[in-house]
Design a protein around this motif. Structure first.
Motif, mmCIF file in Angstrom:
data_model
loop_
_atom_site.group_PDB
_atom_site.id
_atom_site.type_symbol
_atom_site.label_atom_id
_atom_site.label_comp_id
_atom_site.label_asym_id
_atom_site.label_seq_id
_atom_site.Cartn_x
_atom_site.Cartn_y
_atom_site.Cartn_z
ATOM 1 N N TYR A 196 -8.073 135.822 37.038
ATOM 2 C CA TYR A 196 -8.224 136.101 38.471
ATOM 3 C C TYR A 196 -7.028 135.568 39.252
ATOM 4 O O TYR A 196 -6.478 136.254 40.123
ATOM 5 N N LEU A 197 -6.623 134.334 38.938
ATOM 6 C CA LEU A 197 -5.501 133.714 39.652
ATOM 7 C C LEU A 197 -4.206 134.468 39.386
ATOM 8 O O LEU A 197 -3.398 134.686 40.295
ATOM 9 N N ALA A 198 -4.009 134.871 38.115
ATOM 10 C CA ALA A 198 -2.796 135.623 37.771
ATOM 11 C C ALA A 198 -2.752 136.957 38.523
ATOM 12 O O ALA A 198 -1.700 137.369 39.033
ATOM 13 N N THR A 199 -3.907 137.625 38.615
ATOM 14 C CA THR A 199 -3.980 138.899 39.340
ATOM 15 C C THR A 199 -3.709 138.695 40.827
ATOM 16 O O THR A 199 -2.975 139.471 41.457
ATOM 17 N N GLU A 200 -4.290 137.622 41.381
ATOM 18 C CA GLU A 200 -4.107 137.336 42.812
ATOM 19 C C GLU A 200 -2.646 137.019 43.120
ATOM 20 O O GLU A 200 -2.090 137.500 44.121
ATOM 21 N N ILE A 201 -2.026 136.224 42.246
ATOM 22 C CA ILE A 201 -0.613 135.884 42.442
ATOM 23 C C ILE A 201 0.245 137.146 42.374
ATOM 24 O O ILE A 201 1.151 137.357 43.188
ATOM 25 N N PHE A 202 -0.052 137.988 41.376
ATOM 26 C CA PHE A 202 0.730 139.224 41.215
ATOM 27 C C PHE A 202 0.621 140.104 42.456
ATOM 28 O O PHE A 202 1.620 140.634 42.946
ATOM 29 N N GLN A 203 -0.605 140.246 42.961
ATOM 30 C CA GLN A 203 -0.818 141.132 44.117
ATOM 31 C C GLN A 203 -0.183 140.580 45.390
ATOM 32 O O GLN A 203 0.450 141.316 46.150
ATOM 33 N N LYS A 204 -0.366 139.278 45.625
ATOM 34 C CA LYS A 204 0.102 138.697 46.887
ATOM 35 C C LYS A 204 1.579 138.291 46.873
ATOM 36 O O LYS A 204 2.233 138.316 47.907
ATOM 37 N N ALA A 205 2.060 137.895 45.701
ATOM 38 C CA ALA A 205 3.431 137.381 45.644
ATOM 39 C C ALA A 205 4.448 138.423 45.193
ATOM 40 O O ALA A 205 5.655 138.180 45.292
ATOM 41 N N SER B 149 -5.085 124.453 41.349
ATOM 42 C CA SER B 149 -5.791 125.199 42.389
ATOM 43 C C SER B 149 -7.160 124.584 42.660
ATOM 44 O O SER B 149 -7.591 124.487 43.810
ATOM 45 N N ARG B 150 -7.841 124.147 41.596
ATOM 46 C CA ARG B 150 -9.152 123.503 41.754
ATOM 47 C C ARG B 150 -9.024 122.194 42.535
ATOM 48 O O ARG B 150 -9.832 121.898 43.426
ATOM 49 N N LYS B 151 -8.010 121.396 42.173
ATOM 50 C CA LYS B 151 -7.805 120.112 42.862
ATOM 51 C C LYS B 151 -7.504 120.348 44.342
ATOM 52 O O LYS B 151 -8.003 119.624 45.208
ATOM 53 N N ALA B 152 -6.666 121.348 44.608
ATOM 54 C CA ALA B 152 -6.310 121.658 45.999
ATOM 55 C C ALA B 152 -7.541 122.092 46.791
ATOM 56 O O ALA B 152 -7.725 121.685 47.944
ATOM 57 N N ALA B 153 -8.385 122.914 46.162
ATOM 58 C CA ALA B 153 -9.587 123.406 46.847
ATOM 59 C C ALA B 153 -10.521 122.254 47.214
ATOM 60 O O ALA B 153 -11.166 122.277 48.269
ATOM 61 N N LYS B 154 -10.598 121.238 46.349
ATOM 62 C CA LYS B 154 -11.452 120.073 46.633
ATOM 63 C C LYS B 154 -10.999 119.343 47.890
ATOM 64 O O LYS B 154 -11.798 118.723 48.590
ATOM 65 N N HIS B 155 -9.691 119.390 48.157
ATOM 66 C CA HIS B 155 -9.138 118.725 49.345
ATOM 67 C C HIS B 155 -8.963 119.685 50.515
ATOM 68 O O HIS B 155 -8.300 119.369 51.506
ATOM 69 N N GLY B 156 -9.555 120.883 50.392
ATOM 70 C CA GLY B 156 -9.485 121.856 51.483
ATOM 71 C C GLY B 156 -8.119 122.486 51.666
ATOM 72 O O GLY B 156 -7.779 122.931 52.767
ATOM 73 N N ILE B 157 -7.327 122.528 50.608
ATOM 74 C CA ILE B 157 -5.972 123.088 50.681
ATOM 75 C C ILE B 157 -5.976 124.496 50.107
ATOM 76 O O ILE B 157 -6.516 124.735 49.017
ATOM 77 N N ASP B 158 -5.368 125.424 50.825
ATOM 78 C CA ASP B 158 -5.233 126.803 50.353
ATOM 79 C C ASP B 158 -3.979 126.874 49.484
ATOM 80 O O ASP B 158 -2.863 127.031 49.992
ATOM 81 N N SER B 159 -4.160 126.735 48.177
ATOM 82 C CA SER B 159 -3.009 126.682 47.268
ATOM 83 C C SER B 159 -2.221 127.991 47.264
ATOM 84 O O SER B 159 -0.992 127.986 47.167
ATOM 85 N N MET B 160 -2.927 129.125 47.392
ATOM 86 C CA MET B 160 -2.236 130.411 47.409
ATOM 87 C C MET B 160 -1.385 130.545 48.672
ATOM 88 O O MET B 160 -0.227 130.964 48.610
ATOM 89 N N GLY B 161 -1.955 130.177 49.814
ATOM 90 C CA GLY B 161 -1.195 130.218 51.062
ATOM 91 C C GLY B 161 -0.003 129.296 51.027
ATOM 92 O O GLY B 161 1.087 129.626 51.506
ATOM 93 N N LEU B 162 -0.193 128.116 50.408
ATOM 94 C CA LEU B 162 0.900 127.150 50.292
ATOM 95 C C LEU B 162 2.013 127.700 49.410
ATOM 96 O O LEU B 162 3.203 127.556 49.722
ATOM 97 N N MET B 163 1.634 128.358 48.308
ATOM 98 C CA MET B 163 2.634 128.932 47.409
ATOM 99 C C MET B 163 3.430 130.031 48.117
ATOM 100 O O MET B 163 4.658 130.124 47.977
ATOM 101 N N LEU B 164 2.738 130.867 48.892
ATOM 102 C CA LEU B 164 3.430 131.949 49.608
ATOM 103 C C LEU B 164 4.405 131.390 50.652
ATOM 104 O O LEU B 164 5.497 131.932 50.847
ATOM 105 N N LYS B 165 4.005 130.290 51.322
ATOM 106 C CA LYS B 165 4.908 129.649 52.291
ATOM 107 C C LYS B 165 6.152 129.111 51.599
ATOM 108 O O LYS B 165 7.267 129.209 52.118
#
Length: 351
Positions: A56-65, A274-290
């Motif tokens: 799922y993460l690989a697909t999401e990265i491919f689509q968004k990035a 990504s799991r660790k980031a989610a626990k702290h309320g961080i959007d890892s995908m948004g951070l990667m895109l930035k």
């Protein structure tokens, strides 16, 4: 008148000590057996969920990035083309030429642009030495990948070498196949049902999954019946469970290793982060895109800087100092490095 003695009631004889010990041992083995089946089921589910998250993460990265990666690839080609044009069309002194080539190499070594292929131009032996470190890093990466695949092969070979395990799995498979083979029943409804069950049995057998075969056996209540007062039956059942439990322990260890190997892959590390980031309320995908957008800004600045130099809008001295964004980036990196050194030094000072 003599007292009448009471006749003994026709009750079953009390079990011997050996039978009692066997009952206790059998109960412990059955408890361990059930526990192992549950652990394997949970670990299998954990692996499936983790692999699904990786996909799922690989697909999401491919689509968004993908748009960012495409833009970076286009900019990368433009920068290489600009350097090639500058180095081939403009006339510089020998030292200036070397300095420009050195700057070009530095951009490649730092990973800001991709290394150019060896077929583009004749390489300078002195400048080629700059690529020794990245080559070593590539070799190290390849070595890590080989270790990963070697570990997987080691797991597979160790499984194949256990003849007792293979025999026990085959015995269970044959017993289930004898019962559920579709050709052994006449009515079409039962045939369809047995066909689906046989698919599960074949899949479990091909994967060497004894736990799944035993689950199918229990699901359809096909366990062997034993006489609780028969020492031979109890002994045979205990021996059978001991063998099964040893195989199940091995299977559980293999599943744990499989999950550990999956987590140690780059994709697995991304899922964990990504799991660790989610626990702290961080959007890892948004951070990667930035971060990608910030990298694109730097590359765009370099491309524009090269275009200005090609059009002679900046001097050679200004060009060799590099674009402002790159200078500020180096300054930030130096500040971070100094901060880390100071923190480490403070940690060693004892007052």
């Amino acid at each position: 008148m003599p007292r009448k003695t009471k006749s003994a009631s026709p009750t079953s004889p009390s079990p011997t000590l050996a039978l009692s010990d066997l009952h206790i041992h059998l109960a412990a083995l059955e408890k361990e057996h059930q526990s192992l089946l549950k652990q394997i089921k949970r670990k299998r589910t954990e692996i499936n969920n983790f692999v699904e998250q990786m996909r799922y993460l690989a697909t999401e990265i491919f689509q968004k990035a993908s748009p960012c990666f495409k833009k970076m690839a286009d900019l990368d080609q433009q920068i290489h083309a600009l350097f090639k044009e500058i180095l081939t069309t403009r006339k510089f002194g020998k030292q200036t030429q070397k300095n420009i080539e050195y700057l070009y190499m530095n951009l490649q070594i730092s990973g800001i642009i991709t290394p150019k292929s060896g077929s583009d131009e004749e390489e300078d032996p002195e400048l080629d030495e700059l690529f020794e470190k990245p080559e070593t890093e590539d070799n190290h990466s390849r070595q890590n990948r080989h270790q990963y695949w070697d570990s997987q092969q080691e797991v597979e070979s160790s499984s194949a070498s256990r003849t007792d395990e293979s025999r026990k799995i085959r015995q269970t498979f044959l017993k289930l196949a004898e019962i559920f083979h579709p050709d052994k029943v006449k009515d079409s409804e039962t045939q369809m049902s047995h066909t689906e069950i046989m698919k599960e049995i074949n899949k479990a057998y091909q994967e060497g999954d004894l736990a799944r075969l035993l689950e199918i056996e229990m699901q359809h209540q096909l366990g062997e019946t034993i006489d609780n007062n028969s020492e031979d039956d109890l002994t045979r059942r205990c021996k059978n469970l001991e063998q099964q439990n040893e195989i199940l322990k091995t299977q559980y260890d293999k599943l744990k290793q499989e999950l550990r190997l999956a987590k140690n892959t780059p994709e697995g590390a991304m899922v964990s982060d990504s799991r660790k980031a989610a626990k702290h309320g961080i959007d890892s995908m948004g951070l990667m895109l930035k971060q990608l957008e910030s990298q694109i800004d730097i590359i765009v600045d370099i491309r524009n800087f090269l275009q200005d130099f090609r059009e002679k809008r900046i001097t050679i001295k200004e060009f060799l100092q590099g674009p402002p964004s790159l200078r500020s980036l180096r300054a930030e990196m130096m500040e971070e490095l100094l901060e880390e050194m100071m923190e480490e030094l403070e940690g060693r000072i004892v007052f």
